[in-house]
Design a protein around this motif. Structure first.
Motif, PDB file in Angstrom:
ATOM      1  N   ILE A  66     -19.516   5.706  18.157  1.00 31.48           N
ATOM      2  CA  ILE A  66     -20.542   5.642  19.198  1.00 31.48           C
ATOM      3  C   ILE A  66     -20.935   7.041  19.650  1.00 31.48           C
ATOM      4  O   ILE A  66     -22.101   7.304  19.939  1.00 31.48           O
ATOM      5  CB  ILE A  66     -20.050   4.790  20.383  1.00 31.48           C
ATOM      6  CG1 ILE A  66     -19.975   3.327  19.953  1.00 31.48           C
ATOM      7  CG2 ILE A  66     -20.956   4.942  21.595  1.00 31.48           C
ATOM      8  CD1 ILE A  66     -19.280   2.427  20.930  1.00 31.48           C
ATOM      9  N   LEU A  67     -19.965   7.942  19.692  1.00 34.82           N
ATOM     10  CA  LEU A  67     -20.225   9.328  20.108  1.00 34.82           C
ATOM     11  C   LEU A  67     -20.815  10.173  18.975  1.00 34.82           C
ATOM     12  O   LEU A  67     -20.939  11.384  19.112  1.00 34.82           O
ATOM     13  CB  LEU A  67     -18.944   9.971  20.637  1.00 34.82           C
ATOM     14  CG  LEU A  67     -18.386   9.380  21.927  1.00 34.82           C
ATOM     15  CD1 LEU A  67     -17.029   9.995  22.253  1.00 34.82           C
ATOM     16  CD2 LEU A  67     -19.367   9.589  23.085  1.00 34.82           C
ATOM     17  N   GLU A  68     -21.162   9.505  17.851  1.00 32.80           N
ATOM     18  CA  GLU A  68     -21.764  10.178  16.695  1.00 32.80           C
ATOM     19  C   GLU A  68     -20.826  11.183  16.035  1.00 32.80           C
ATOM     20  O   GLU A  68     -21.264  12.168  15.441  1.00 32.80           O
ATOM     21  CB  GLU A  68     -23.092  10.860  17.082  1.00 32.80           C
ATOM     22  CG  GLU A  68     -24.144   9.926  17.643  1.00 32.80           C
ATOM     23  CD  GLU A  68     -24.665   8.920  16.625  1.00 32.80           C
ATOM     24  OE1 GLU A  68     -24.726   9.249  15.433  1.00 32.80           O
ATOM     25  OE2 GLU A  68     -25.007   7.795  17.045  1.00 32.80           O
ATOM     26  N   LYS A  69     -19.522  10.951  16.131  1.00 31.81           N
ATOM     27  CA  LYS A  69     -18.518  11.787  15.467  1.00 31.81           C
ATOM     28  C   LYS A  69     -17.995  10.999  14.270  1.00 31.81           C
ATOM     29  O   LYS A  69     -16.825  10.587  14.220  1.00 31.81           O
ATOM     30  CB  LYS A  69     -17.412  12.166  16.445  1.00 31.81           C
ATOM     31  CG  LYS A  69     -17.926  12.991  17.621  1.00 31.81           C
ATOM     32  CD  LYS A  69     -16.838  13.339  18.588  1.00 31.81           C
ATOM     33  CE  LYS A  69     -17.428  14.184  19.731  1.00 31.81           C
ATOM     34  NZ  LYS A  69     -16.405  14.616  20.674  1.00 31.81           N
ATOM     35  N   THR A  70     -18.877  10.786  13.324  1.00 24.32           N
ATOM     36  CA  THR A  70     -18.629   9.857  12.222  1.00 24.32           C
ATOM     37  C   THR A  70     -17.455  10.277  11.343  1.00 24.32           C
ATOM     38  O   THR A  70     -16.644   9.431  10.954  1.00 24.32           O
ATOM     39  CB  THR A  70     -19.916   9.696  11.388  1.00 24.32           C
ATOM     40  OG1 THR A  70     -20.990   9.399  12.279  1.00 24.32           O
ATOM     41  CG2 THR A  70     -19.791   8.577  10.388  1.00 24.32           C
ATOM     42  N   HIS A  91     -23.574   7.580   7.247  1.00 25.92           N
ATOM     43  CA  HIS A  91     -23.668   8.728   6.337  1.00 25.92           C
ATOM     44  C   HIS A  91     -24.559   8.434   5.132  1.00 25.92           C
ATOM     45  O   HIS A  91     -24.686   9.275   4.241  1.00 25.92           O
ATOM     46  CB  HIS A  91     -22.278   9.121   5.822  1.00 25.92           C
ATOM     47  CG  HIS A  91     -21.529  10.067   6.695  1.00 25.92           C
ATOM     48  ND1 HIS A  91     -22.089  11.163   7.286  1.00 25.92           N
ATOM     49  CD2 HIS A  91     -20.218  10.072   7.069  1.00 25.92           C
ATOM     50  CE1 HIS A  91     -21.179  11.803   7.984  1.00 25.92           C
ATOM     51  NE2 HIS A  91     -20.038  11.162   7.872  1.00 25.92           N
ATOM     52  N   GLU A  92     -25.117   7.215   5.094  1.00 26.33           N
ATOM     53  CA  GLU A  92     -25.932   6.761   3.966  1.00 26.33           C
ATOM     54  C   GLU A  92     -25.142   6.765   2.654  1.00 26.33           C
ATOM     55  O   GLU A  92     -25.690   6.949   1.581  1.00 26.33           O
ATOM     56  CB  GLU A  92     -27.223   7.567   3.846  1.00 26.33           C
ATOM     57  CG  GLU A  92     -28.116   7.407   5.067  1.00 26.33           C
ATOM     58  CD  GLU A  92     -29.431   8.148   4.960  1.00 26.33           C
ATOM     59  OE1 GLU A  92     -29.761   8.685   3.889  1.00 26.33           O
ATOM     60  OE2 GLU A  92     -30.135   8.187   5.978  1.00 26.33           O
ATOM     61  N   ASN A  93     -23.845   6.537   2.776  1.00 26.47           N
ATOM     62  CA  ASN A  93     -22.955   6.423   1.627  1.00 26.47           C
ATOM     63  C   ASN A  93     -22.797   4.921   1.349  1.00 26.47           C
ATOM     64  O   ASN A  93     -21.830   4.290   1.762  1.00 26.47           O
ATOM     65  CB  ASN A  93     -21.605   7.084   1.935  1.00 26.47           C
ATOM     66  CG  ASN A  93     -20.633   6.989   0.789  1.00 26.47           C
ATOM     67  OD1 ASN A  93     -20.812   6.196  -0.141  1.00 26.47           O
ATOM     68  ND2 ASN A  93     -19.582   7.778   0.846  1.00 26.47           N
ATOM     69  N   TRP A 129     -11.742  -2.136   8.311  1.00 22.16           N
ATOM     70  CA  TRP A 129     -12.564  -2.094   7.098  1.00 22.16           C
ATOM     71  C   TRP A 129     -14.043  -2.205   7.457  1.00 22.16           C
ATOM     72  O   TRP A 129     -14.880  -1.480   6.900  1.00 22.16           O
ATOM     73  CB  TRP A 129     -12.166  -3.212   6.127  1.00 22.16           C
ATOM     74  CG  TRP A 129     -10.921  -2.913   5.362  1.00 22.16           C
ATOM     75  CD1 TRP A 129      -9.713  -3.523   5.496  1.00 22.16           C
ATOM     76  CD2 TRP A 129     -10.750  -1.903   4.361  1.00 22.16           C
ATOM     77  NE1 TRP A 129      -8.801  -2.957   4.633  1.00 22.16           N
ATOM     78  CE2 TRP A 129      -9.415  -1.965   3.919  1.00 22.16           C
ATOM     79  CE3 TRP A 129     -11.603  -0.956   3.797  1.00 22.16           C
ATOM     80  CZ2 TRP A 129      -8.911  -1.120   2.942  1.00 22.16           C
ATOM     81  CZ3 TRP A 129     -11.101  -0.107   2.819  1.00 22.16           C
ATOM     82  CH2 TRP A 129      -9.764  -0.195   2.403  1.00 22.16           C
ATOM     83  N   PHE A 130     -14.364  -3.099   8.374  1.00 17.27           N
ATOM     84  CA  PHE A 130     -15.760  -3.254   8.781  1.00 17.27           C
ATOM     85  C   PHE A 130     -16.281  -1.977   9.436  1.00 17.27           C
ATOM     86  O   PHE A 130     -17.358  -1.476   9.092  1.00 17.27           O
ATOM     87  CB  PHE A 130     -15.917  -4.444   9.741  1.00 17.27           C
ATOM     88  CG  PHE A 130     -17.334  -4.647  10.179  1.00 17.27           C
ATOM     89  CD1 PHE A 130     -18.212  -5.354   9.383  1.00 17.27           C
ATOM     90  CD2 PHE A 130     -17.795  -4.123  11.378  1.00 17.27           C
ATOM     91  CE1 PHE A 130     -19.537  -5.533   9.767  1.00 17.27           C
ATOM     92  CE2 PHE A 130     -19.107  -4.291  11.769  1.00 17.27           C
ATOM     93  CZ  PHE A 130     -19.988  -5.004  10.967  1.00 17.27           C
ATOM     94  N   ASN A 131     -15.511  -1.449  10.392  1.00 19.93           N
ATOM     95  CA  ASN A 131     -15.950  -0.242  11.107  1.00 19.93           C
ATOM     96  C   ASN A 131     -16.083   0.955  10.176  1.00 19.93           C
ATOM     97  O   ASN A 131     -17.005   1.766  10.316  1.00 19.93           O
ATOM     98  CB  ASN A 131     -14.987   0.070  12.254  1.00 19.93           C
ATOM     99  CG  ASN A 131     -15.109  -0.929  13.383  1.00 19.93           C
ATOM    100  OD1 ASN A 131     -16.137  -1.582  13.550  1.00 19.93           O
ATOM    101  ND2 ASN A 131     -14.061  -1.061  14.168  1.00 19.93           N
ATOM    102  N   LYS A 132     -15.180   1.047   9.217  1.00 22.22           N
ATOM    103  CA  LYS A 132     -15.268   2.140   8.240  1.00 22.22           C
ATOM    104  C   LYS A 132     -16.542   1.986   7.404  1.00 22.22           C
ATOM    105  O   LYS A 132     -17.228   2.979   7.105  1.00 22.22           O
ATOM    106  CB  LYS A 132     -14.024   2.137   7.353  1.00 22.22           C
ATOM    107  CG  LYS A 132     -13.921   3.330   6.424  1.00 22.22           C
ATOM    108  CD  LYS A 132     -12.606   3.276   5.643  1.00 22.22           C
ATOM    109  CE  LYS A 132     -12.538   4.375   4.625  1.00 22.22           C
ATOM    110  NZ  LYS A 132     -11.339   4.285   3.787  1.00 22.22           N
TER     111      LYS A 132
END
Length: 141
Positions: A73-77, A108-110, A98-101
């Protein structure tokens, strides 16, 4: 003076105990499986509370997963992915991690790694609606 000093110490101690209890309840709420924190309450102080909690509970995969969620949420992916990986090192069957990852990899568009994570999530959680499964399988990657 001794009596006044003793009363002040008691009040300070009680206040510190109350603060500790409130922080413990806050963290308890944060580490519950399906109880993610309110987005409006999330900030860097939340991360510090997780860090403090995880120092004494480093193998709490729920806390690691939820810390990752907060980092997301803090954009610290990248930091979030690291938390999800630590959670999965402890409990490889934690479908929430697994879902959150997968979501982190999407940010990251990965798409390749996101799809792998979502497929693992689906394998661990059979109660997912078909529409959701179809959307995950449609991810190119």
């Amino acid at each position: 003076w001794k009596g006044i000093n003793r009363n002040l110490q008691k009040k300070t101690t009680s206040k510190n105990k109350l603060k500790h209890v409130v922080e413990e309840e806050f963290l308890y709420d944060l580490i519950q499986e399906d109880n993610y924190p309110d987005i409006l309450e999330i900030n860097n102080a939340t991360i510090k509370k997780f860090d403090k909690y995880l120092k004494s509970n480093p193998n709490n995969f729920k806390a690691l997963n939820n810390k990752g969620y907060v980092l997301l949420i803090l954009e610290k992916t990248d930091d979030a992915i690291e938390c999800f990986e630590k959670a999965l090192d402890i409990n490889v069957d934690d479908f929430h991690a697994w879902f959150n990852k997968g979501v982190a990899y999407l940010k990251h568009e990965n798409y390749y790694d996101a799809k792998k994570c979502f497929l693992k999530f689906l394998n661990l959680n059979e109660d997912i609606p078909t529409l959701f499964k179809d959307n995950i399988c449609a991810i190119k990657g």
